[in-house]
Write an enzyme that holds these catalytic residues in place. Sequence first.
Site, PDB file in Angstrom:
ATOM      1  CE  LYS A  34      -2.063   1.674   3.770  1.00  0.00           C
ATOM      2  NZ  LYS A  34      -1.801   3.155   3.807  1.00  0.00           N
ATOM      3  CG  ASP A  61      -5.436   4.149   1.513  1.00  0.00           C
ATOM      4  OD1 ASP A  61      -6.563   4.526   1.154  1.00  0.00           O
ATOM      5  OD2 ASP A  61      -5.125   3.950   2.704  1.00  0.00           O
ATOM      6  CE  LYS A  63      -7.513   6.360   4.515  1.00  0.00           C
ATOM      7  NZ  LYS A  63      -6.167   5.866   4.154  1.00  0.00           N
ATOM      8  CG  ASP A  66     -12.689  18.032  -4.023  1.00  0.00           C
ATOM      9  OD1 ASP A  66     -13.633  18.822  -4.225  1.00  0.00           O
ATOM     10  OD2 ASP A  66     -11.529  18.401  -3.782  1.00  0.00           O
ATOM     11  CB  THR A 123      -9.225   1.433  11.882  1.00  0.00           C
ATOM     12  OG1 THR A 123      -8.028   2.022  11.359  1.00  0.00           O
ATOM     13  CG2 THR A 123      -9.774   0.428  10.893  1.00  0.00           C
ATOM     14  NE  ARG A 215       1.692   2.108  13.262  1.00  0.00           N
ATOM     15  CZ  ARG A 215       0.906   2.973  13.889  1.00  0.00           C
ATOM     16  NH1 ARG A 215       1.309   3.551  14.995  1.00  0.00           N
ATOM     17  NH2 ARG A 215      -0.286   3.254  13.408  1.00  0.00           N
TER      18      ARG A 215
END
Length: 239
Positions: A34, A61, A63, A66, A123, A215
């Site tokens: 990603k 990604d 997002k 608009d 999330t 991570r």
Amino acid sequence: MKIERPIIALDFPNAETAYRFLDRFPKDEHLFVKIGMELFYSEGRAVVERVIGRGHDVFLDLKCHDIPHTVASAMRVIGQMGVALTTLHASGGREMMLAAKEGLLDGAGGNNVPQLLAITQLTSTDENMVANEQLVRVNLQESVRNYARLAQNSGMDGVVCSAQEAAMIMEATAPEFMRITPGIRMVGNDHGDQKRVMTPDQAAAQHSSGIVVGRAITQAADPVAAYRQVMHLWRGERE
């Protein structure tokens, strides 16, 4: 459709750091990665093209959110890049999502069209935020369910959601409607700014279609071993 490989979030500040991370894997290992806002805004389209050129699949990604015309124009450009997945916010509404899909199809020219996913609720969102900051009149689960149904009815290929909501979304939409779940942590990992998290095997049990892991892999002492461990859990395999 289940994406069998965990999607690795390349949440790095620049391309050099991202390439050094990728170089730790065997050269013939085709990863699914990603590229989010931090890396893309730092390096632009070139980093996407170079990662794809290395033989990896890319989830871009960004997002998008608009007015419909602007999102359609952005998706037209994304459609030319050869990425596998890309995102927008379901809260932009049906007209925006329809325009986005049209732009994506136009940009790809009908060949290798990226799958378009709608963000339901991040999330990092919890019930308090939904009620007191967004002023939504339904609870978090119902908000997610509503966005998932809206996304499906607007021609999206799936949603990005917490693994905690994946099974609910599968019941509310269609089994083939994708449920890509970030917020994946290993047992004992710090949750960071994520509030709705799960382990890879828990996500699989909740019918996630794909998991995004950052991570737990990128900050591991041995990222390759960490990736293998995540993949075994995700696939339900014994190590």
